[in-house]
Scaffold this motif. Structure first.
Motif: not given
Length: 161
Positions: A66-86
């Motif tokens: 689930x955290x990995x899936x949310x990471x991918x969402x953040x990547x698609x949304x252009x939010x790399x800091x949140x993606x990096x944290x996840x």
């Protein structure tokens, strides 16, 4: 073990998967976040000697995905800091999870591509020089500390990606 918590988490994760397939990444993030909040306390026992209960291991497995899936969402949304944290959280929970390494590298690349970010401009090059393996920070530290994410920008590429 809280069966209601697992059921709620599964429902939220499924809602996130549906939203993801519809490319509604904000809705997916919201659903995945709800699932993560429900799974975190249930997965705590998975780190116990012997791996904890079967329910705790199942909760941890679901939490990682689930955290990995949310990471991918953040990547698609252009939010790399949140993606990096996840990505770091996913990797710290299960370093053998293949998508964790891939998404960690992608998030790091996205962070470096932001204006003003270069490998040499960050203050944490010491991590790059140290060849000893590091224990990942505790998930609560990762979520609370943008400094940890910044430090990861200076590390060498993840092996095995």
């Amino acid at each position: 073990m809280d069966g209601a918590g697992l059921k709620f988490a599964a429902t939220q994760k499924n809602a996130g998967n549906v939203a993801f397939k519809q490319k509604d990444y904000e809705a997916a993030v919201t659903a995945y976040t709800s699932a993560i909040k429900a799974l975190e306390p249930l997965a705590d026992g998975a780190g116990a000697p012997g791996g904890g209960s079967a329910e705790a291991r199942d909760a941890k497995d679901s939490l990682v995905k689930t955290v990995s899936n949310r990471c991918q969402c953040y990547l698609f949304l252009g939010r790399p800091l949140e993606a990096l944290r996840d990505a770091v959280l996913t990797y710290s929970l299960d370093p053998e999870f293949k998508k964790a390494k891939t998404r960690l590298e992608k998030a790091r690349t996205e962070m470096l591509s932001l204006p003003g970010n270069t490998r040499g401009s960050t203050p944490c090059a010491v991590l790059e020089q140290d060849e000893t393996p590091h224990e990942p920070p505790k998930p609560s530290v990762i979520l609370a500390s943008p400094k940890v994410a910044q430090q990861l920008l200076n590390t060498a590429p993840i092996r095995g990606v």
